[in-house]
Scaffold this motif. Structure first.
Motif, PDB file in Angstrom:
ATOM      1  N   PHE A   1      14.669 -10.087 -63.068  1.00  0.00           N
ATOM      2  CA  PHE A   1      13.988  -9.032 -62.319  1.00  0.00           C
ATOM      3  C   PHE A   1      13.647  -9.509 -60.912  1.00  0.00           C
ATOM      4  O   PHE A   1      13.844  -8.803 -59.923  1.00  0.00           O
ATOM      5  CB  PHE A   1      12.727  -8.620 -63.071  1.00  0.00           C
ATOM      6  CG  PHE A   1      11.944  -7.519 -62.408  1.00  0.00           C
ATOM      7  CD1 PHE A   1      12.549  -6.321 -62.048  1.00  0.00           C
ATOM      8  CD2 PHE A   1      10.592  -7.683 -62.145  1.00  0.00           C
ATOM      9  CE1 PHE A   1      11.824  -5.301 -61.446  1.00  0.00           C
ATOM     10  CE2 PHE A   1       9.864  -6.671 -61.543  1.00  0.00           C
ATOM     11  CZ  PHE A   1      10.481  -5.489 -61.191  1.00  0.00           C
ATOM     12  N   ASN A   2      13.147 -10.742 -60.817  1.00  0.00           N
ATOM     13  CA  ASN A   2      12.817 -11.297 -59.509  1.00  0.00           C
ATOM     14  C   ASN A   2      14.064 -11.434 -58.635  1.00  0.00           C
ATOM     15  O   ASN A   2      14.021 -11.149 -57.434  1.00  0.00           O
ATOM     16  CB  ASN A   2      12.159 -12.664 -59.674  1.00  0.00           C
ATOM     17  CG  ASN A   2      11.858 -13.318 -58.341  1.00  0.00           C
ATOM     18  OD1 ASN A   2      11.023 -12.877 -57.574  1.00  0.00           O
ATOM     19  ND2 ASN A   2      12.577 -14.407 -58.047  1.00  0.00           N
ATOM     20  N   PHE A   3      15.182 -11.852 -59.228  1.00  0.00           N
ATOM     21  CA  PHE A   3      16.420 -12.023 -58.456  1.00  0.00           C
ATOM     22  C   PHE A   3      16.864 -10.698 -57.847  1.00  0.00           C
ATOM     23  O   PHE A   3      17.272 -10.641 -56.683  1.00  0.00           O
ATOM     24  CB  PHE A   3      17.520 -12.594 -59.347  1.00  0.00           C
ATOM     25  CG  PHE A   3      18.815 -12.830 -58.612  1.00  0.00           C
ATOM     26  CD1 PHE A   3      18.956 -13.890 -57.739  1.00  0.00           C
ATOM     27  CD2 PHE A   3      19.901 -11.976 -58.798  1.00  0.00           C
ATOM     28  CE1 PHE A   3      20.148 -14.104 -57.047  1.00  0.00           C
ATOM     29  CE2 PHE A   3      21.090 -12.177 -58.130  1.00  0.00           C
ATOM     30  CZ  PHE A   3      21.206 -13.259 -57.238  1.00  0.00           C
ATOM     31  N   ILE A   4      16.766  -9.625 -58.617  1.00  0.00           N
ATOM     32  CA  ILE A   4      17.127  -8.298 -58.108  1.00  0.00           C
ATOM     33  C   ILE A   4      16.222  -7.917 -56.936  1.00  0.00           C
ATOM     34  O   ILE A   4      16.694  -7.432 -55.897  1.00  0.00           O
ATOM     35  CB  ILE A   4      17.034  -7.249 -59.231  1.00  0.00           C
ATOM     36  CG1 ILE A   4      18.095  -7.522 -60.304  1.00  0.00           C
ATOM     37  CG2 ILE A   4      17.200  -5.835 -58.670  1.00  0.00           C
ATOM     38  CD1 ILE A   4      17.940  -6.678 -61.547  1.00  0.00           C
TER      39      ILE A   4
ATOM     40  N   SER B   1      15.099  -7.509 -50.914  1.00  0.00           N
ATOM     41  CA  SER B   1      14.367  -8.005 -49.754  1.00  0.00           C
ATOM     42  C   SER B   1      15.305  -8.622 -48.727  1.00  0.00           C
ATOM     43  O   SER B   1      15.158  -8.406 -47.517  1.00  0.00           O
ATOM     44  CB  SER B   1      13.322  -9.037 -50.189  1.00  0.00           C
ATOM     45  OG  SER B   1      12.669  -9.593 -49.067  1.00  0.00           O
ATOM     46  N   LEU B   2      16.287  -9.394 -49.194  1.00  0.00           N
ATOM     47  CA  LEU B   2      17.234 -10.049 -48.290  1.00  0.00           C
ATOM     48  C   LEU B   2      18.039  -9.017 -47.505  1.00  0.00           C
ATOM     49  O   LEU B   2      18.209  -9.148 -46.285  1.00  0.00           O
ATOM     50  CB  LEU B   2      18.172 -10.957 -49.092  1.00  0.00           C
ATOM     51  CG  LEU B   2      19.215 -11.726 -48.290  1.00  0.00           C
ATOM     52  CD1 LEU B   2      18.543 -12.714 -47.331  1.00  0.00           C
ATOM     53  CD2 LEU B   2      20.173 -12.468 -49.226  1.00  0.00           C
TER      54      LEU B   2
ATOM     55  N   GLY C   1      13.276 -19.604 -51.355  1.00  0.00           N
ATOM     56  CA  GLY C   1      11.952 -19.930 -51.864  1.00  0.00           C
ATOM     57  C   GLY C   1      11.479 -18.970 -52.929  1.00  0.00           C
ATOM     58  O   GLY C   1      10.887 -19.380 -53.934  1.00  0.00           O
ATOM     59  N   GLY C   2      11.750 -17.671 -52.736  1.00  0.00           N
ATOM     60  CA  GLY C   2      11.315 -16.669 -53.690  1.00  0.00           C
ATOM     61  C   GLY C   2      11.963 -16.814 -55.049  1.00  0.00           C
ATOM     62  O   GLY C   2      11.323 -16.626 -56.083  1.00  0.00           O
ATOM     63  N   ASN C   3      13.260 -17.153 -55.070  1.00  0.00           N
ATOM     64  CA  ASN C   3      13.968 -17.331 -56.343  1.00  0.00           C
ATOM     65  C   ASN C   3      13.599 -18.644 -57.031  1.00  0.00           C
ATOM     66  O   ASN C   3      13.300 -18.674 -58.224  1.00  0.00           O
ATOM     67  CB  ASN C   3      15.479 -17.265 -56.124  1.00  0.00           C
ATOM     68  CG  ASN C   3      15.996 -15.845 -56.042  1.00  0.00           C
ATOM     69  OD1 ASN C   3      15.916 -15.080 -56.997  1.00  0.00           O
ATOM     70  ND2 ASN C   3      16.515 -15.470 -54.884  1.00  0.00           N
ATOM     71  N   LEU C   4      13.619 -19.736 -56.273  1.00  0.00           N
ATOM     72  CA  LEU C   4      13.385 -21.040 -56.890  1.00  0.00           C
ATOM     73  C   LEU C   4      11.930 -21.265 -57.258  1.00  0.00           C
ATOM     74  O   LEU C   4      11.636 -21.989 -58.211  1.00  0.00           O
ATOM     75  CB  LEU C   4      13.884 -22.151 -55.959  1.00  0.00           C
ATOM     76  CG  LEU C   4      15.402 -22.222 -55.804  1.00  0.00           C
ATOM     77  CD1 LEU C   4      15.796 -23.390 -54.897  1.00  0.00           C
ATOM     78  CD2 LEU C   4      16.094 -22.370 -57.162  1.00  0.00           C
ATOM     79  N   SER C   5      11.002 -20.668 -56.527  1.00  0.00           N
ATOM     80  CA  SER C   5       9.593 -20.817 -56.904  1.00  0.00           C
ATOM     81  C   SER C   5       9.328 -20.155 -58.250  1.00  0.00           C
ATOM     82  O   SER C   5       8.570 -20.681 -59.075  1.00  0.00           O
ATOM     83  CB  SER C   5       8.684 -20.233 -55.823  1.00  0.00           C
ATOM     84  OG  SER C   5       8.924 -18.843 -55.644  1.00  0.00           O
ATOM     85  N   VAL C   6       9.955 -19.014 -58.484  1.00  0.00           N
ATOM     86  CA  VAL C   6       9.807 -18.348 -59.777  1.00  0.00           C
ATOM     87  C   VAL C   6      10.468 -19.176 -60.872  1.00  0.00           C
ATOM     88  O   VAL C   6       9.912 -19.339 -61.968  1.00  0.00           O
ATOM     89  CB  VAL C   6      10.406 -16.927 -59.727  1.00  0.00           C
ATOM     90  CG1 VAL C   6      10.512 -16.326 -61.138  1.00  0.00           C
ATOM     91  CG2 VAL C   6       9.554 -16.031 -58.847  1.00  0.00           C
ATOM     92  N   ALA C   7      11.652 -19.745 -60.583  1.00  0.00           N
ATOM     93  CA  ALA C   7      12.313 -20.615 -61.554  1.00  0.00           C
ATOM     94  C   ALA C   7      11.430 -21.818 -61.888  1.00  0.00           C
ATOM     95  O   ALA C   7      11.356 -22.259 -63.042  1.00  0.00           O
ATOM     96  CB  ALA C   7      13.658 -21.082 -61.006  1.00  0.00           C
TER      97      ALA C   7
END
Length: 254
Positions: free
Chosen positions: A45-48, A53-54, A71-77
């Protein structure tokens, strides 16, 4: 309190062998497997949301948009890795910290940028060196209301110092920015002492961080990326509170 840090630093040559050893990348990939369905759903969901946003912001601020996307993807990971006690949290946290810190400096959120650098130095690097960093965690509760008072006083004093320091910069959002750094320091101290109550601090911190990056975006210095990722953090915090598999209930199993 600092035993794990002392152990890694005094045996650094031995721990350094844990990095890029034979089969290291296969081991990292394995660390991304076996998570709960809720964690995978949040990650997807975050990746979508990060893609949205990108696309929305790339034309105006390409470098900041790419850094925020990473940062947004890897911080959630990283956060989901912590929830699932996965060794991937070290690298995901380190790379996301560099990306978010860079975004923070570019946006003028200097306290948040230094917060990420602190995570990199005092958490992510040690997680990389010691794959068993999160093993055998014993969660403790506050024993009395006095402990709440002590940590609240610590937070207020820390916030006052941080606010004073960053008010001497051109930080355009020094109130929220310094508040977030003070909460991060307090939450980290609670985490270091294995206190269950840290989750209250991290949850409140997520709310104020969302407010910070929302204000940053409205003032033209950011985009939705970190608003989305910290919203995912908030959902994960809710899972920690209410799920039987969440870390908030870890003391029921130790």
């Amino acid at each position: 309190m600092f035993e794990r840090y002392h152990d890694v630093l005094t045996h650094l040559p031995e721990y350094s062998k844990n990095v890029f050893r034979k089969g290291y990348f296969a081991w990292l990939w394995k660390q991304c497997q076996g998570w709960g369905a809720f964690s995978y759903a949040l990650l997807a969901f975050n990746f979508i949301l990060q893609i949205i946003s990108l696309i929305q912001s790339f034309g105006q601020t390409p470098i900041a948009s790419l850094l925020s996307f990473i940062g947004g993807n890897l911080s959630v990971a990283c956060v989901l890795g912590i929830s699932n006690r996965s060794g991937i949290q070290g690298w995901a946290g380190a790379i996301s910290a560099l990306a978010i810190a860079s975004t923070g400096f570019m946006a003028g959120n200097y306290a948040t940028a230094w917060e990420q650098i602190g995570y990199l130095i005092f958490l992510d690097l040690f997680c990389i060196l010691d794959p068993k960093w999160n093993d055998d965690i014993q969660v403790e509760k506050f024993e009395s209301a006095l402990e709440w008072v002590k940590y609240i006083i610590f937070f207020l004093v820390t916030w006052g110092i941080v606010y004073w320091l960053f008010s001497m910069t051109n930080d355009p959002r020094v109130f929220l920015d310094s508040l977030n750094l003070a909460m991060a320091i307090t939450g980290s101290l609670l985490e270091l002492n294995r206190k269950r109550e840290q989750y209250f601090v991290w949850t409140i911190s997520s709310v104020f961080t969302i407010a910070l990056w929302t204000q940053t975006m409205l003032q033209g210095d950011g985009n939705f990326a970190l608003i989305f990722s910290y919203s995912i953090f908030f959902l994960n915090d809710m899972y920690a509170f209410f799920s039987k598999r969440g870390w908030f209930r870890l003391e029921e199993r130790v």
